[in-house]
Write a protein that holds these residues in place. Structure first.
Motif, mmCIF file in Angstrom:
data_model
loop_
_atom_site.group_PDB
_atom_site.id
_atom_site.type_symbol
_atom_site.label_atom_id
_atom_site.label_comp_id
_atom_site.label_asym_id
_atom_site.label_seq_id
_atom_site.Cartn_x
_atom_site.Cartn_y
_atom_site.Cartn_z
ATOM 1 N N PRO A 65 -2.204 1.973 -9.671
ATOM 2 C CA PRO A 65 -2.039 1.614 -8.171
ATOM 3 C C PRO A 65 -2.983 0.515 -7.431
ATOM 4 O O PRO A 65 -2.693 -0.025 -6.422
ATOM 5 C CB PRO A 65 -2.119 2.826 -7.436
ATOM 6 C CG PRO A 65 -2.014 3.820 -8.868
ATOM 7 C CD PRO A 65 -2.274 3.097 -9.983
ATOM 8 N N VAL A 66 -4.273 0.799 -8.024
ATOM 9 C CA VAL A 66 -5.372 -0.240 -7.412
ATOM 10 C C VAL A 66 -5.254 -1.670 -7.840
ATOM 11 O O VAL A 66 -5.442 -2.647 -7.083
ATOM 12 C CB VAL A 66 -6.517 0.582 -8.114
ATOM 13 C CG1 VAL A 66 -7.873 -0.226 -7.248
ATOM 14 C CG2 VAL A 66 -6.703 2.128 -7.416
ATOM 15 N N SER A 67 -4.729 -1.754 -9.316
ATOM 16 C CA SER A 67 -4.606 -3.238 -9.510
ATOM 17 C C SER A 67 -3.431 -3.665 -8.663
ATOM 18 O O SER A 67 -3.461 -4.810 -8.292
ATOM 19 C CB SER A 67 -3.980 -3.245 -10.968
ATOM 20 O OG SER A 67 -4.387 -2.124 -11.890
ATOM 21 N N ALA A 68 -2.170 -2.996 -8.344
ATOM 22 C CA ALA A 68 -1.312 -3.340 -7.409
ATOM 23 C C ALA A 68 -1.868 -3.799 -6.115
ATOM 24 O O ALA A 68 -1.290 -4.785 -5.723
ATOM 25 C CB ALA A 68 -0.345 -2.592 -7.418
ATOM 26 N N LEU A 69 -2.654 -2.882 -5.644
ATOM 27 C CA LEU A 69 -3.164 -3.251 -4.400
ATOM 28 C C LEU A 69 -4.104 -4.386 -4.405
ATOM 29 O O LEU A 69 -3.896 -5.254 -3.300
ATOM 30 C CB LEU A 69 -3.881 -1.955 -3.754
ATOM 31 C CG LEU A 69 -3.238 -0.887 -3.135
ATOM 32 C CD1 LEU A 69 -4.075 0.255 -3.171
ATOM 33 C CD2 LEU A 69 -2.744 -1.361 -1.907
ATOM 34 N N MET A 70 -4.931 -4.377 -5.406
ATOM 35 C CA MET A 70 -5.603 -5.947 -5.718
ATOM 36 C C MET A 70 -4.873 -7.083 -5.795
ATOM 37 O O MET A 70 -5.387 -8.038 -5.177
ATOM 38 C CB MET A 70 -6.816 -5.418 -6.785
ATOM 39 C CG MET A 70 -8.007 -4.553 -6.239
ATOM 40 S SD MET A 70 -8.802 -4.271 -7.859
ATOM 41 C CE MET A 70 -9.930 -5.460 -7.910
ATOM 42 N N SER A 71 -4.007 -7.024 -6.678
ATOM 43 C CA SER A 71 -3.391 -8.122 -6.980
ATOM 44 C C SER A 71 -2.365 -8.531 -5.712
ATOM 45 O O SER A 71 -2.129 -9.744 -5.202
ATOM 46 C CB SER A 71 -2.436 -8.131 -8.287
ATOM 47 O OG SER A 71 -1.906 -9.147 -8.444
ATOM 48 N N GLY A 72 -1.539 -7.605 -5.260
ATOM 49 C CA GLY A 72 -0.458 -7.699 -4.327
ATOM 50 C C GLY A 72 -1.172 -8.180 -2.959
ATOM 51 O O GLY A 72 -0.572 -9.144 -2.282
ATOM 52 N N ALA A 73 -2.176 -7.394 -2.532
ATOM 53 C CA ALA A 73 -2.583 -7.451 -0.980
ATOM 54 C C ALA A 73 -3.849 -8.192 -0.948
ATOM 55 O O ALA A 73 -3.949 -9.107 -0.332
ATOM 56 C CB ALA A 73 -2.316 -6.123 -0.556
ATOM 57 N N MET A 74 -4.707 -7.695 -1.799
ATOM 58 C CA MET A 74 -6.415 -8.024 -1.535
ATOM 59 C C MET A 74 -6.545 -9.322 -1.682
ATOM 60 O O MET A 74 -6.905 -10.226 -0.972
ATOM 61 C CB MET A 74 -7.247 -7.489 -2.297
ATOM 62 C CG MET A 74 -8.528 -7.709 -2.013
ATOM 63 S SD MET A 74 -9.803 -6.565 -2.964
ATOM 64 C CE MET A 74 -9.655 -7.527 -4.408
ATOM 65 N N VAL A 75 -5.835 -10.066 -2.664
ATOM 66 C CA VAL A 75 -5.722 -11.399 -3.093
ATOM 67 C C VAL A 75 -5.198 -12.391 -2.030
ATOM 68 O O VAL A 75 -5.662 -13.396 -1.770
ATOM 69 C CB VAL A 75 -5.295 -11.487 -4.331
ATOM 70 C CG1 VAL A 75 -4.842 -13.087 -4.846
ATOM 71 C CG2 VAL A 75 -6.290 -11.085 -5.722
ATOM 72 N N ALA A 76 -4.242 -11.847 -1.597
ATOM 73 C CA ALA A 76 -3.341 -12.389 -0.528
ATOM 74 C C ALA A 76 -4.554 -12.627 0.683
ATOM 75 O O ALA A 76 -4.348 -13.707 1.408
ATOM 76 C CB ALA A 76 -2.208 -11.683 0.060
ATOM 77 N N LEU A 77 -5.388 -11.736 0.852
ATOM 78 C CA LEU A 77 -6.391 -11.860 2.089
ATOM 79 C C LEU A 77 -7.143 -13.033 1.677
ATOM 80 O O LEU A 77 -7.633 -13.741 2.801
ATOM 81 C CB LEU A 77 -6.970 -10.549 2.163
ATOM 82 C CG LEU A 77 -6.116 -9.467 2.821
ATOM 83 C CD1 LEU A 77 -7.019 -8.208 3.048
ATOM 84 C CD2 LEU A 77 -5.391 -10.030 4.066
ATOM 85 N N GLY A 78 -7.465 -13.510 0.593
ATOM 86 C CA GLY A 78 -8.135 -14.621 0.289
ATOM 87 C C GLY A 78 -7.311 -15.884 0.836
ATOM 88 O O GLY A 78 -8.094 -16.844 1.635
ATOM 89 N N VAL A 79 -6.061 -16.194 0.598
ATOM 90 C CA VAL A 79 -5.448 -17.281 1.309
ATOM 91 C C VAL A 79 -5.490 -17.153 2.761
ATOM 92 O O VAL A 79 -5.693 -17.961 3.564
ATOM 93 C CB VAL A 79 -4.256 -17.223 0.829
ATOM 94 C CG1 VAL A 79 -3.329 -18.190 1.255
ATOM 95 C CG2 VAL A 79 -3.985 -17.156 -0.862
ATOM 96 N N ALA A 123 0.905 -1.166 0.007
ATOM 97 C CA ALA A 123 0.010 0.130 -0.106
ATOM 98 C C ALA A 123 0.904 1.281 -0.045
ATOM 99 O O ALA A 123 0.358 2.191 -0.734
ATOM 100 C CB ALA A 123 -0.936 0.020 1.215
ATOM 101 N N ALA A 124 1.896 1.276 0.765
ATOM 102 C CA ALA A 124 2.755 2.343 0.621
ATOM 103 C C ALA A 124 3.214 2.799 -0.720
ATOM 104 O O ALA A 124 2.946 3.824 -0.907
ATOM 105 C CB ALA A 124 3.887 2.486 1.819
ATOM 106 N N PRO A 125 3.855 1.873 -1.233
ATOM 107 C CA PRO A 125 4.559 2.510 -2.651
ATOM 108 C C PRO A 125 3.449 2.560 -3.524
ATOM 109 O O PRO A 125 3.614 3.617 -4.502
ATOM 110 C CB PRO A 125 5.294 1.337 -2.894
ATOM 111 C CG PRO A 125 5.439 0.191 -1.837
ATOM 112 C CD PRO A 125 4.359 0.631 -0.748
ATOM 113 N N ALA A 126 2.323 2.047 -3.463
ATOM 114 C CA ALA A 126 1.100 1.889 -4.356
ATOM 115 C C ALA A 126 0.713 3.554 -4.218
ATOM 116 O O ALA A 126 0.368 3.892 -5.220
ATOM 117 C CB ALA A 126 0.189 1.031 -4.306
#
Lengths: 673, 484, 319, 219
Positions: free
Chosen positions: A241-255, A90-93
């Motif tokens: 930046p939003v795709s980065a957040l979704m792909s990098g972080a949000m998707v990980a929350l699924g796991v 989130a910070a870099p994004a």
């Protein structure tokens, strides 16, 4: 400041960021929002680090918020790792977003939604009860949906992506809710602690079905095949930046959710649960890699690659659970560590890649690889960072992607022959799926980097591209730096990961992996010294380069027209396009990809034996979407049309319904007495 | 105090009947609604600690549940009467309505409020029935206020179907009375709710089964529960927006309030399973019907109407669970749904005024062309879809939780499935309505006077979704009254 | 760890790299000689590749005007990665200096770096053939990967580790596992994979002059002078390294510990003999094979994959 | 009033109510249908009166007078005015034809008896025995509502339902409390007034009272 205060302050900072985003003048909006996003990330990250260091969870409760249940925040070491992961992206994004702002992120809605999206992601892994979790989960979906729709006025694709995303994420949330409620039905409360306590006494059928239902729900957020179809639509349409957040972080929350369900709430389960996860993970990895290899849209390629990478993580998780079920507890911890490391690495390199793709889109206005080319010369820093991140994704040592794959391979290696026949069959297959995935990932990223950044520019837009603003480069740079650091000294993240894994696997031994710079697997033979390899590579590179310099007559090469087997004039149109690059792979996997080919020949009027012009077009759709979702949608539409007959406008018919109901009731009463 | 509560709208109606229409008079209705709201809050504060407040020599009675419903009526009424001023201005300006008609409208709206207030304040179940029937009579002309052919058609269907339904409810009430008389309940008034609840265990179960079934079917007609729901989409789509807002936002819930009152008696006489089964059946049926008809909906007002049906189905399921948690969630859901649906109907009225059609496909790209109005519509839709931080999320979650706790998990799962289908349908309609590119020159701003109450309504919905502390004690007191 | 041992290991690593760098071109020359012999020609001298390299290094460096820094960096990276891979593999000793720092899995990925960068360089030239070669090369690489990793999994079973020195040492200690079906199957798979990875017939014809049938050669078409020399060396080293690993897995004899110079010397000799034998065998095989159509390659590699799976399964059965 | 006379008077009055309901299904002329409604109102008033005399309840006598006024005089009068707007209006093609309607009415009567067994068991009086007739009359009215095309017929059907419920109320409980009864009657009269106004408006818009034409609002 105690950790609890920091958690609350961080959340408030996020909300403040939303306020700034909504109220500041257009020029300052994103910067204002971003600055408070950093504050929020910093506060939550410090709290998380504190929890990881002390291994003492932080528990907060407020009965005033959230009617009927109250809010429960429990920051466990396991959740803390995910808080750090979100902050890492989130910070870099948000830094990147400052430069990206002109592309639709500077509307009031978007500038307010961005900090709220980040804040909800930071808080999801801290949720300590069913209600809190669901609220934060849905908030995360809502704000990301608003961000996906930023471009709705211009792009039909964005509108369609938004609709798919909204529907599938809601369906996923419904599954998750049902799974939670199945476990919470008879428990004394709805906090995770109470649910976990109660779940241990439930029967295997309830536990198993809750796990499977949750796997579907969380899997859809994680982009697990066949619940992934929203992902290759929504990620490309969202701003970089939003795709980065979704792909990098949000998707990980699924796991995160799958681990939460499988380990934290249910405390592990029988092998078949986890072999199912393993299988789905393997299918996701393969399917994602295959589609990434055949995509010609840069962000769509990255999106499918997300499905691939998260699939690998789910595989590791599956192995972990399977090993726990077969009483290989130490190895189970190792595999869980592998799953978490894979996610962290993915956050770093996929975040960097999506941000880079955002920079490319910012500079050229397109994401179509066949309109790009030659960007490395025009955007040297952004281009180089894309190459490094792509190499990391391809798992090339000494970057971080390799560490994750190595750990996954070690888990699989030591997991094979763990005892059950199903597992013995599944794991070699998983290894080969993983291997094919790795190979296809290389294809995808050689294509992305080669077609997009190397060679000659393929369009005027690419020809005229210039380097993007420093904030965008810095944003990518931080994540690329993380790729390098985590790859060379993975020991830096391992203590945190181990603490997290142990907290999820409560009662199990810790997998002590790190000893200084090396990775030493505890209990089994396996070691890797990425730092040594990195140093060796650098030394070898310098030596060979020096050798070449020493031997060559003139150190600097002469620039010439490319030879191209003697062709006089080399044009951009003669280069391999993304589609042609992917063609061999596509042809090999014809049965899975089912590409649609279009060949249009036009003949001159004089004779049909000559060809005036020919256009060839080949598109690869999503087979799962076509085979699974479209029929359902069609069936629902059909039913909707039929159902309109229920309401034909005739008052007689309407009264007839009531009369029918009355007669049924009277008959029922007559029968019941 | 309770008499005053009823007298305010009644007096206001008299004023409308006597004084010729002028614009400022429109705000009188808003003032009356605001007064009702304030009094409702006062009554609520009183009702939290005491079992019940009575008035008008025992005809009126307000416990926490009634007080809560008064608050709901007051809140939505403020929104609706506020927008009524603009609606009437517009109708008079374009010559579709005369001053006399405006007066009639004002009179009927106040009458509508008065009858609803009477319904929730009635101590006697017969009076409750009279009040609910009276709402039908009053609102028929409101539904047909635009006097178009379709409006007339809608009012005909509305009054015919609802009258039959309410007649069934009357039969049910009569049977309850009979059961009471023949089980030795001879108190001051055997149709008094408190008496009946106290004696409910002595009521004849055979009679009560028939009676409660008829009551659910009958009052269910006005709630909009399948299979007697058919009037609902027509009436809601044809009525003037403020009236739709009142009908959908509160009238349905007031009718459901009646079901809740009778459910306590039925539970006492029959045990919880009978009422539960019946409510689950009608609730699920309503959800299925709403989902089916939302799939290919092409009219945004009808879309909102079917969505009301969906929410009433959910409320029925929540009531079927019947635990204190479920009832608290049901009541908060009533308020949240009232706010969200009220705002949406009012916004859709504004869209209809400016766009001239209620076809979804002929009103595209609302967000680009009319950002504020489109935004309100969009957020309202999100609220209806059950996204946090709107209160409907919390209440749906807790209703589902309660249903799982009492073993109705399968019904909750089915309802969640229906909601997912409805979600997909609404998203697809909302996408066509809201998103897309609008022509620049078409960009219009929305009058601040219109936007403020709507935004306020949504903010209220968010507020009670984040923290319902002012309502918490009232809700739990109300839930205790009707919960199992 | 005592200093002399450390020095010995470091020496062994250096010896391995140097042996690879010098021996590989000779191996190439030898294979050409064998081929020429079977085709009834006299052929070039065995050391001709070395002479070619010397000549190439003296030529001018060239670079297409569209290319970026990737283009000149790629040959260096290729050679560097193969060298590092050579340093950590148990070729002349079971304990090379960096042997503990990487395993078979890491080795595969180290080699992958080189081929990936080369593919990028092919695309960097901005010509039609560069892209074509890159596309084909990475596709074959992707398809060979599963067979390779499954084989590694099978090989790792015996030693309970994927560490290559550990595997070789396990074979030295227990030569009887060589005769198990598991090893035989892995061997078959490994041979196919080595052929595919090093771009030999029937996967790719290194001697072709027809652009449309080229894979590897198409990719490096734009290289000239010292850069071309490095690419050639790198590819030759890769072939030699893969053959070296192959023979050491099959016949680990002569691979000693790194504690003395004689042991290292013995290791070098043993390696040279074994690799020569393997190279000759490969060359003989190539004489009698034709290049396969590109789109029939999946069948070959799927066959290798099946062998790998069989190896794993038999490993599980035996265990 | 002697017991036997009370019983036969009550039975006759109740039968009149049911017969009148049946007649509405049988007759095609709208005018005749309204007339039979008036007859039913009269029957209903008689029931209330008989019960009132029997129980010596003056309140019930007031109610009887009220019912007579509202249901036998005012409402039929309002409807007749409505019919006068469109004289000669006939229910030529009901959705279910007359013979079938009559058979259905018979079946509904059986259903009413079957469904009210528990109620009649609770009220073991002569009046209680007759409760099913009220329910049957209501069902017949409901049936008429959704099978008859004319607006007036539908209003009549609604009133039949209402009368049926009222009959049940009289027979089962000797009438609900006066306040409720007054309110209910007022509501019914108001509803009929509203319906009449609507019908007139519909007539001016549609040119007929046929309800099949009301299908513009649909999905």
């Amino acid at each position: 400041m105690t950790a609890g205060v920091m958690i609350v302050a961080g959340a408030l900072a996020g909300v403040g960021g939303a306020a700034l985003g909504a109220l500041l003048p257009q020029r300052l909006r994103v910067a204002g929002a971003a600055s408070l996003i950093w504050v929020a990330c910093a506060l939550e990250a410090v709290a998380a680090i504190q929890v990881l260091a002390t291994r003492q969870p932080v528990i907060l409760h407020s009965a005033q918020l959230l009617p009927m249940t109250g809010v429960d925040i429990v920051l466990s070491p396991f959740g803390a790792l995910f808080v750090l992961l979100v902050a890492l992206v989130a910070a870099p994004a948000s830094l990147h977003a400052v430069g990206y702002a002109r592309h639709g992120l500077d509307t009031r809605t978007a500038a307010a939604a961005l900090p709220l999206f980040v804040t909800s992601m930071l808080l999801v892994p801290q949720a300590g009860s069913v209600a809190t979790f669901m609220v934060l989960w849905e908030l995360m979906a809502l704000f990301s949906l608003m961000l996906v729709l930023v471009d709705h006025a211009r792009s039909e694709a964005a509108r369609s992506a938004g609709a798919w995303y909204a529907t599938l994420t809601h369906a996923g949330a419904a599954f998750i809710l049902v799974a939670f409620l199945m476990l919470a039905a008879g428990s004394s409360g709805q906090t995770f602690a109470a649910v976990a306590h109660h779940a241990s006494r439930l029967g295997p059928v309830v536990r198993g079905s809750a796990f499977v239902v949750a796997l579907v729900g969380f899997g859809s957020k994680a982009g697990m095949v066949p619940f992934h179809v929203w992902l290759p639509k929504a990620h490309p349409e969202a701003p970089g930046p939003v795709s980065a957040l979704m792909s990098g972080a949000m998707v990980a929350l699924g796991v995160y959710g799958i681990v939460l369900m499988g380990y934290v709430l249910l405390g592990g389960g029988p092998g078949w649960w986890w072999l199912l996860a393993l299988a789905l993970g393997a299918v996701s990895a393969l399917y994602g890699a295959l589609h990434a290899a055949s995509s010609t849209d840069l962000k769509r390629l990255l999106a499918y690659s997300t499905t691939d990478n998260v699939g690998l993580s789910i595989m590791a998780l599956g192995v972990s659970g399977y090993l726990a079920a077969t009483q290989h507890r130490l190895l189970a911890a190792l595999a869980l560590v592998a799953a978490l490391v894979l996610l962290i690495n993915h956050a770093a390199f996929k975040g960097a890649l999506f941000l880079s793709a955002g920079s490319v889109q910012h500079a050229t206005g397109t994401r179509d690889l066949d309109q790009l080319g030659g960007l490395l010369r025009r955007m040297p820093q952004s281009g180089a960072m894309f190459l490094i991140a792509a190499a990391a994704t391809s798992a090339l040592p000494p970057l971080n992607g390799f560490i994750g794959e190595w750990l996954l391979f070690q888990s699989l290696l030591h997991g094979s022959g763990a005892g059950s026949t199903a597992g013995d069959v599944a794991i070699p297959l998983a290894v080969s799926a993983m291997a094919l995935t790795a190979g296809l990932t290389v294809v995808a990223f050689v294509k992305a980097a080669g077609v997009g950044f190397l060679g000659r520019p393929r369009s005027a837009a690419a020809e005229q591209a210039v380097e993007v603003a420093w904030s965008m480069r810095l944003g990518v740079g931080v994540l690329v730096g993380a790729c390098v650091v985590l790859g060379v000294v993975p020991g830096a993240m391992l203590p945190a990961v181990e603490a997290a894994a142990q907290s999820a696997l409560h009662g199990m031994p810790a997998a002590q992996l790190s000893s200084g710079l090396d990775l030493q697997l505890a209990g089994v033979r396996g070691a890797l010294a990425p730092a040594e390899v990195a140093v060796a590579l650098v030394v070898a590179f310098l030596a060979v380069a020096g050798l070449r310099r020493a031997l060559a007559r003139r150190p600097a090469p002469r620039l010439t027209e490319a030879w191209g087997c003697g062709r006089e004039l080399q044009t951009a149109r003669m280069q391999y396009t993304a589609a042609s690059f992917a063609e061999p792979v596509q042809r090999v996997f014809d049965d899975v990809l089912r590409p649609v080919h279009d060949l249009d020949l036009s003949h001159p009027a004089e004779s049909r034996y000559f060809i005036e012009s020919a256009t060839y077009h080949s598109t690869v759709g999503d087979v799962v979407e076509r085979g699974l979702y479209v029929p359902v949608i069609r069936a629902l539409r059909h039913w909707g049309r039929i159902a309109r007959g229920l309401q034909p406008g005739s008052v007689h018919r309407y009264l007839g319904y009531g009369f029918g109901a009355l007669v049924v009731i009277l008959i029922a009463v007559a029968v019941l007495g | 105090m309770l008499t005053l509560l009823l007298a305010i709208p009644a007096l206001c109606a008299v004023v409308y009947a006597v004084v010729p229409w002028r614009r400022a008079l429109g705000w009188l209705g808003t003032a009356a609604a605001a007064a009702v709201l304030v009094l409702g809050v006062v009554v609520s504060v009183g009702a939290v600690n005491r079992p019940a407040v009575t008035g008008l020599s025992g005809v009126l009675r307000a416990d926490a549940l009634s007080a809560f419903m008064v608050v709901v009526i007051g809140v939505i009424a403020v929104l609706a009467t506020w927008q009524s001023v603009r609606y009437l201005d517009h109708e008079i300006a374009r010559g579709a309505s005369t001053r006399r008609h405006a007066s009639v409208y004002g009179l009927l709206v106040q009458g509508f409020l008065a009858t609803m207030l009477l319904a929730v304040l009635a101590a006697n179940l017969g009076v409750l029935w009279i009040a609910v029937e009276a709402t039908t009579v009053v609102t028929t002309f409101l539904v047909g206020h635009r006097r178009t052919r379709t409006a007339l058609e809608a009012s005909w269907k509305y009054i015919v179907i609802c009258s039959v339904g309410i007649a069934l409810a009357f039969l049910g009430t009569v049977l309850v009375y009979l059961a009471a008389l023949h089980s030795g309940v001879h108190g001051q008034n055997p149709l008094n709710w408190t008496t009946l609840v106290q004696e409910s265990h002595r009521l004849n179960p055979g009679v009560m089964r028939l009676a409660f079934s008829l009551l659910v079917l009958g009052y269910g007609t006005k709630v909009g529960l399948a299979p007697m729901h058919s009037w609902l989409p027509d009436a809601h789509s044809q009525a003037p927006a403020p009236v739709s807002a009142l009908m959908s936002g509160v009238l349905l819930s007031v009718a459901f309030y009646a079901v809740l009152r009778f459910k306590v008696i039925a539970d006492g006489a029959l045990g919880p399973d009978f009422a539960r089964t019946l409510l689950v059946v009608v609730g699920l049926l309503s959800l299925v019907v709403a989902a089916s008809l939302l799939l290919t909906q092409h009219d945004y007002k009808r879309m909102l109407a079917y969505s009301s049906m969906e929410h009433m189905g959910l409320i029925a399921l929540g009531a079927a669970a019947g635990t204190p948690l479920a009832i608290a969630a049901v009541l908060l859901h009533i308020l949240g749904h009232g706010l969200a649906k009220g705002v949406l109907f009012l916004a859709s009225g504004e869209v209809l005024l400016t766009e001239g059609t209620s076809e979804i496909d002929r009103v595209p790209a609302l967000l680009s062309r009319r950002p504020v109005l489109g935004g309100i519509f969009g957020f309202g839709l999100l609220a209806l879809l059950g996204f946090p931080p709107f209160s409907l999320f919390v209440t749906e979650l807790n209703m589902a939780r309660a249903e799982f706790q009492v073993g109705l998990g399968w019904a909750a799962a089915l309802s969640i499935l229906c909601m997912a289908v409805i979600f997909a349908a609404l998203v697809s309609h909302g996408r066509r309505l809201l998103l897309g590119r609008g022509e620049k020159e078409q960009r219009q701003s929305t009058a601040r006077l219109v936007a403020i109450p709507l935004i306020g309504g949504l903010a209220g919905c968010v507020f009670i979704g984040i923290s319902a502390w002012p309502l918490a004690t009232l809700l739990s007191a109300a839930a205790r009254i009707v919960a199992l | 760890m005592n200093a002399s041992l450390l020095a010995g290991e470091a020496l062994a690593a250096v010896v391995q790299v140097v042996a690879l760098a010098l021996g590989a071109p000779v191996l190439l020359g030898l294979m050409r000689k064998v081929r020429a012999h079977f085709e009834g020609r006299v052929g070039q001298p065995v050391v001709q590749p070395l002479r070619d390299l010397r000549k190439l290094f003296r030529k001018e460096r060239m670079r297409p005007d569209q290319a970026t820094w990737i283009f000149p960096a790629a040959p260096v990276v290729l050679v560097a990665t193969v060298a590092v891979a050579g340093a950590i593999s148990p070729l002349v000793t079971t304990r090379p200096a960096l042997g503990g720092s990487a395993d078979l899995f890491a080795l595969v990925y180290l080699l992958l770096i080189g081929s990936t960068v080369l593919a990028l360089a092919g695309m960097d030239s901005g010509t039609a053939f560069g892209g074509m070669g890159a596309s084909r090369a990475v596709t074959i690489g992707a398809l060979a990967e599963p067979a390779l990793l499954v084989t590694i999994l099978a090989l790792s079973f015996g030693a309970h580790s994927s560490n290559l020195p550990a595997i070789v040492q396990a074979t030295v200690l227990h030569p009887e596992i060589l005769a198990t079906p598991q090893r035989l199957f892995s061997l078959g798979a490994l041979v196919v994979v080595v052929v595919a990875e090093s771009g030999r017939l029937p996967v790719d014809n290194p001697a072709t002059h027809l652009e449309l049938t080229m894979i590897h050669e198409a990719m490096i078409l734009e290289y000239a002078g010292p850069d071309l020399a490095l690419v050639t060396v790198g590819e030759a080293m890769r072939l030699a390294l893969l053959l070296g690993i192959l023979v050491n897995v099959v016949a680990p004899w002569g691979v000693g510990a790194a504690d003395s110079l004689p042991a290292i010397a013995l290791g070098v000799v043993a390696l040279a003999v074994k690799v020569t034998a393997a190279g000759v065998a490969l060359a003989v095989f190539e004489v009698f094979t034709a290049k396969m159509r590109l789109f029939r390659l999946p069948e070959l590699l799927a066959g290798a994959f099946m062998l790998g799976v069989l190896a794993v399964v038999s490993g599980l059965v035996v265990r | 009033m002697t017991g036997s006379f009370y019983a036969s008077a009550l039975e006759i009055a109740v039968s009149v109510v049911l017969l009148a309901a049946m007649v509405t299904l049988w007759r095609r002329s709208v005018r005749a249908i309204v007339r039979s409604l008036a007859v039913q109102g009269f029957g209903l008033a008689t029931v209330a009166a008989v019960l009132g005399f029997h129980l010596g309840d003056p309140g019930l006598l007031v109610v009887a007078a009220l019912v007579l006024g509202a249901k036998a005089v005012v409402i039929p009068y309002l409807l007749t005015r409505l019919v006068r707007v469109d004289p000669g209006s006939r229910e030529t093609q009901p959705l279910v034809n007359v013979p079938a309607s009559l058979v259905a009415a018979g079946a509904l009567t059986f259903l009413a008896f079957a469904a009210t067994r528990s109620v009649t068991a609770v009220v073991p009086s002569i009046a209680g025995r007759l409760i099913p007739v009220g329910l049957a009359s209501m069902l017949v009215g409901f049936f008429a509502m959704f099978t008859r095309r004319k607006a007036v017929s539908q209003i009549v059907g609604l009133l039949l339902v209402d009368n049926g419920v009222a009959l049940v109320a009289f027979l089962a409980t000797s009438g609900v409390p006066l306040l409720v009864e007054l309110g209910a009657s007022l509501d019914v009269v108001l509803a009929v007034v509203v319906l009449q106004v609507l019908a007139v408006q519909l007539r001016t818009r549609l040119g007929a009272f046929d309800l099949d034409q009301l299908t513009e609002l649909h999905d």
